[in-house]
Design an enzyme around this catalytic site. Sequence first.
Site, mmCIF file in Angstrom:
data_model
loop_
_atom_site.group_PDB
_atom_site.id
_atom_site.type_symbol
_atom_site.label_atom_id
_atom_site.label_comp_id
_atom_site.label_asym_id
_atom_site.label_seq_id
_atom_site.Cartn_x
_atom_site.Cartn_y
_atom_site.Cartn_z
ATOM 1 N N CYS A 80 6.047 23.504 -9.787
ATOM 2 C CA CYS A 80 6.685 25.003 -10.001
ATOM 3 C C CYS A 80 6.052 25.715 -11.789
ATOM 4 C CB CYS A 80 7.638 26.014 -9.627
ATOM 5 S SG CYS A 80 7.616 27.851 -9.352
ATOM 6 N N ASP A 126 19.294 27.338 -6.781
ATOM 7 C CA ASP A 126 19.337 26.939 -8.337
ATOM 8 C C ASP A 126 20.086 27.814 -9.362
ATOM 9 O OD1 ASP A 126 17.294 26.845 -11.098
ATOM 10 O OD2 ASP A 126 16.275 28.041 -10.690
#
Length: 205
Positions: free
Chosen positions: A7, A124
């Site tokens: 990412c 996350d």
Amino acid sequence: MVKVKICGITNLEDAQAAAEAGADALGFVFYPDSPRFIDPGNARAIIAKLPVFITSVGVFVDESEDLIRRIIREGGIQILQFHGSESPVLCTRFREKVIKAIRIKDEESISEMQMYDVDTFLLDTYLDCAKGGTGKTFNWKYAEMAKGNGRIILSGGLNPSNIGDAVRKLKPYGVDVSSGVEISPGKKDHVKIREFVREAKKVKT
């Protein structure tokens, strides 16, 4: 094998390095406050030069539906990742597959997953000061507990040295890394990308 998403892609060189290393997906951050922000037009130019087997993921944080749809058109992305406080209703309003990020603070964070009807959840680390890309891990026992609520992508503080252990212990559908393979925010370390993908993929799930 576990799916690997790199990412925070901001340039073609990093995107190509990730593809050559064996990544399955690349994330493009359309959150203006992020140091890894990319303009939709630049993202499209990168995506156009990637192999067809690479999935492009657009990362959004509390954007309006109209802006998300415009970026889908301009950026050429295939999957949406919502990393803010998006409502369960908003997450169902797109034909594209949706990843909903859940920022894990404690066991109560996991209950939030039950509100959403999405294809995949990304777990996350919760920090007050940032929406993601913090380089901090959370207690993985919560990830194990969360697996009962849907398909899981593990994120938060992953790097080449701990990814193998994470995959062996949790057997997630996918893993996501940004700061753990960077020289600086938005600039990837190609050696670390190769190491990360290799260590993740060599574990049978």
